[in-house]
Design a protein around this motif. Structure first.
Motif, mmCIF file in Angstrom:
data_model
loop_
_atom_site.group_PDB
_atom_site.id
_atom_site.type_symbol
_atom_site.label_atom_id
_atom_site.label_comp_id
_atom_site.label_asym_id
_atom_site.label_seq_id
_atom_site.Cartn_x
_atom_site.Cartn_y
_atom_site.Cartn_z
ATOM 1 N N PHE A 16 0.848 -1.185 0.000
ATOM 2 C CA PHE A 16 0.000 0.000 0.000
ATOM 3 C C PHE A 16 0.885 1.236 0.000
ATOM 4 O O PHE A 16 1.887 1.296 0.693
ATOM 5 C CB PHE A 16 -0.883 0.049 1.264
ATOM 6 C CG PHE A 16 -1.954 -0.994 1.302
ATOM 7 C CD1 PHE A 16 -3.171 -0.749 0.702
ATOM 8 C CD2 PHE A 16 -1.739 -2.217 1.930
ATOM 9 C CE1 PHE A 16 -4.166 -1.706 0.738
ATOM 10 C CE2 PHE A 16 -2.718 -3.166 1.956
ATOM 11 C CZ PHE A 16 -3.935 -2.914 1.362
ATOM 12 N N LEU A 17 0.481 2.247 -0.749
ATOM 13 C CA LEU A 17 1.176 3.530 -0.741
ATOM 14 C C LEU A 17 0.410 4.473 0.164
ATOM 15 O O LEU A 17 -0.737 4.768 -0.074
ATOM 16 C CB LEU A 17 1.234 4.113 -2.155
ATOM 17 C CG LEU A 17 1.845 5.505 -2.264
ATOM 18 C CD1 LEU A 17 3.309 5.463 -1.855
ATOM 19 C CD2 LEU A 17 1.693 6.029 -3.678
ATOM 20 N N ALA A 23 5.531 5.201 3.410
ATOM 21 C CA ALA A 23 5.313 4.088 2.501
ATOM 22 C C ALA A 23 5.561 2.790 3.244
ATOM 23 O O ALA A 23 6.490 2.684 4.035
ATOM 24 C CB ALA A 23 6.251 4.194 1.291
ATOM 25 N N THR A 25 5.666 -1.474 2.623
ATOM 26 C CA THR A 25 5.655 -2.574 1.677
ATOM 27 C C THR A 25 5.149 -3.823 2.385
ATOM 28 O O THR A 25 5.739 -4.276 3.364
ATOM 29 C CB THR A 25 7.061 -2.845 1.119
ATOM 30 O OG1 THR A 25 7.536 -1.658 0.482
ATOM 31 C CG2 THR A 25 7.018 -3.978 0.110
ATOM 32 N N ARG A 120 -10.071 8.748 1.018
ATOM 33 C CA ARG A 120 -8.862 8.120 1.581
ATOM 34 C C ARG A 120 -8.620 8.751 2.935
ATOM 35 O O ARG A 120 -8.597 9.981 3.069
ATOM 36 C CB ARG A 120 -7.665 8.329 0.664
ATOM 37 C CG ARG A 120 -6.413 7.547 1.098
ATOM 38 C CD ARG A 120 -5.309 7.735 0.073
ATOM 39 N NE ARG A 120 -4.098 7.034 0.454
ATOM 40 C CZ ARG A 120 -3.839 5.756 0.185
ATOM 41 N NH1 ARG A 120 -4.721 5.050 -0.476
ATOM 42 N NH2 ARG A 120 -2.719 5.186 0.569
ATOM 43 N N ASP A 382 -0.705 -2.823 -6.559
ATOM 44 C CA ASP A 382 0.389 -2.599 -5.623
ATOM 45 C C ASP A 382 0.164 -1.417 -4.682
ATOM 46 O O ASP A 382 1.048 -1.074 -3.909
ATOM 47 C CB ASP A 382 1.732 -2.475 -6.360
ATOM 48 C CG ASP A 382 1.776 -1.300 -7.336
ATOM 49 O OD1 ASP A 382 0.765 -0.566 -7.439
ATOM 50 O OD2 ASP A 382 2.817 -1.121 -7.993
ATOM 51 N N THR A 383 -0.988 -0.775 -4.725
ATOM 52 C CA THR A 383 -1.364 0.221 -3.720
ATOM 53 C C THR A 383 -2.844 0.040 -3.405
ATOM 54 O O THR A 383 -3.593 -0.552 -4.181
ATOM 55 C CB THR A 383 -1.127 1.670 -4.205
ATOM 56 O OG1 THR A 383 -2.112 2.001 -5.191
ATOM 57 C CG2 THR A 383 0.271 1.862 -4.765
ATOM 58 N N SER A 384 -3.256 0.576 -2.279
ATOM 59 C CA SER A 384 -4.661 0.451 -1.895
ATOM 60 C C SER A 384 -5.574 1.139 -2.898
ATOM 61 O O SER A 384 -6.655 0.635 -3.224
ATOM 62 C CB SER A 384 -4.880 1.022 -0.494
ATOM 63 O OG SER A 384 -4.415 2.360 -0.412
ATOM 64 N N ASP A 385 -5.161 2.316 -3.403
ATOM 65 C CA ASP A 385 -5.981 3.008 -4.384
ATOM 66 C C ASP A 385 -6.126 2.185 -5.662
ATOM 67 O O ASP A 385 -7.208 2.114 -6.251
ATOM 68 C CB ASP A 385 -5.370 4.371 -4.721
ATOM 69 C CG ASP A 385 -5.693 5.431 -3.682
ATOM 70 O OD1 ASP A 385 -6.754 5.334 -3.047
ATOM 71 O OD2 ASP A 385 -4.880 6.358 -3.501
ATOM 72 N N LYS A 386 -5.036 1.578 -6.125
ATOM 73 C CA LYS A 386 -5.106 0.773 -7.337
ATOM 74 C C LYS A 386 -6.016 -0.435 -7.144
ATOM 75 O O LYS A 386 -6.787 -0.795 -8.038
ATOM 76 C CB LYS A 386 -3.703 0.310 -7.751
ATOM 77 C CG LYS A 386 -2.823 1.394 -8.335
ATOM 78 C CD LYS A 386 -1.504 0.776 -8.789
ATOM 79 C CE LYS A 386 -0.538 1.800 -9.349
ATOM 80 N NZ LYS A 386 0.738 1.176 -9.794
#
Length: 442
Positions: A16-17, A23, A25, A120, A382-386
């Motif tokens: 998640f970014l 940040a 990982t 967010r 690879d991020t919560s938004d994605k």
């Protein structure tokens, strides 16, 4: 008791970014997607992960810019710009200050067929964050000063676009492709249409679009299903059951082709080229997706990139893409090049379209394309938004949770015969709609 139905699906994600904070990982892990049903009857997809104290929400209402009334083009776009410009007892400045104090990000966007929203927040602020979202969704103020300020910003952008060849090409292409249809109208509006919009217009569109029916919601982060269900009902539960959407007819780009050239005194000519394409539920969509990756969708490996940029240096960027609107499908190609090389560039693009029909890719090319497309899929998670974006898109497109498991195998199953069949279907005897804008237009 809250009713829950959980469907276990596996979702690969690297991390998640945490924007603007830190940040983190995550270890590669398989995470479960839960479909929850709230006490108020809303449904949402949830990926719960407590690794970082962040929650990201994406949601969509049916109806976007295609719901703009005639003569009020740009209304949905203006609505997306004003929903967070004051709500409830908070005027614009107070609302924005409160969001900043809470480190909460709320946003809205109007697509062609859907109206999108997002939230967010840090988990410790989640109750306050959802209250801010509730206000924006249910009690927007549309104060005259805030609306006029956002209108000025939009009109200023439209004024700049009036001399931008890419913006002109996109606008002219759409209005030529879809005359007398909402897809042919400028989603951002015109300077005149935006200037004439009023707070009453915004309130009317808000009342027609914001409804529980067909509302799609995805949530990713450190929150459990019970708490999420209550919060979702607090935000969306009092909305009308159904909206008052104007029916939008299915349409299609004419296969007869046309050429429009707009003279503009700029050093670079913008090129837009399009053909009828496929809707997302077409059985040939995945083969077409693979075919297009080889032809122009693969940024640094496609035929168009190789022939237009690498071999001849005619453009900085060139590519093609499928556009599966709800009521039409398109295949598009676009680039910008030196005005004195525009006709040469256009001829090369059309030659590659013909090559895809007459020759098609080789076995090695297809294998490399499929390897790239399957290998890069994890980067969409690879991020919560994605992740939230992907889950929302699956719901809108009606693909189901198992698409995440099956997507790569669907691509792997595409054969050379599939690519050649879909190329023949979409590109054979292509007579595209072409728009060029620049001093090299002829």
């Amino acid at each position: 008791m809250t009713a829950f139905t959980a469907t276990g699906r596996r979702l690969a994600a690297a991390g998640f970014l945490v924007a603007g904070l830190f940040a983190a990982t995550l270890p590669a892990a398989a995470m479960e997607i839960q479909e929850i049903t709230t006490p108020g009857g809303l449904t949402a997809w949830l990926v719960q992960d407590d690794t970082v104290p962040i929650v990201a929400i994406k949601f969509a209402f049916a109806g976007g810019a295609s719901q703009d009334p005639d003569g009020k083009e740009g209304l949905a776009n203006l609505l997306s710009s004003t929903l967070d410009e004051g709500a409830g007892d908070l005027d614009s400045q107070a609302f924005q200050t409160r969001l900043e104090d809470l480190s909460v990000r709320i946003g809205f966007d109007a697509g062609r067929d859907n109206f999108y929203g997002s939230l967010r927040t840090l988990t410790p602020n989640i109750d306050d964050a959802f209250e801010m979202l509730r206000l924006a969704v249910n009690e927007p103020r549309f104060d005259t000063d805030a609306v006029e300020r956002m209108k000025r910003q939009i009109v200023s952008g439209l004024r700049r676009e009036a001399t931008d060849p890419d913006a002109i090409a996109g606008r002219v292409w759409a209005e030529t492709a879809f005359p007398d249809h909402p897809y042919g109208r400028p989603s951002s509006g015109t300077q005149d249409s935006v200037a004439a919009l009023s707070p009453d217009d915004l309130a009317a569109l808000h009342g027609r679009i914001f409804a529980r029916k067909d509302l799609k919601i995805s949530v990713v982060g450190a929150i459990g299903p019970e708490r999420l269900a209550a919060l979702l009902d607090s935000v969306f539960g009092t909305l009308p059951e159904a909206g008052e959407l104007v029916a939008v007819a299915d349409t299609a780009l004419s296969p007869d082709g046309e050429r429009k050239s707009i003279a503009l005194d700029v050093p670079q000519t913008s090129i837009r080229l399009g053909l009828p394409g496929l809707k997302r539920d077409d059985p040939d969509f995945i083969p077409a997706f693979v075919m297009n990756h080889i032809l122009g969708g693969g940024s640094f490996s496609s035929w168009l990139y190789e022939e237009v940029r690498e071999k001849r240096g005619l453009a900085y960027s060139v590519g093609s893409y499928l556009i599966p609107y709800e009521h039409a499908g398109l295949w598009m190609a676009a680039t910008g090049t030196r005005s004195d090389r525009a006709e040469e560039t256009l001829a090369i693009i059309q030659a590659q379209i013909a090559r895809m029909v007459s020759e098609g890719p080789g076995a090695e090319e297809l294998a490399k394309a499929k390897a790239y497309m399957t290998g890069s899929y994890a980067l969409r998670f690879d991020t919560s938004d994605k992740i939230a974006d992907q889950l929302l898109g699956l719901q809108i497109e009606g693909l189901g949770m198992d698409y995440i498991d099956n997507r790569n195998s669907l691509i792997e199953a595409v054969t050379l015969e599939d690519v050649r069949r879909v190329a023949d279907r979409l590109l054979k005897n292509a007579r595209p709609l072409v728009v060029t804008v620049g001093s090299g237009a002829s």
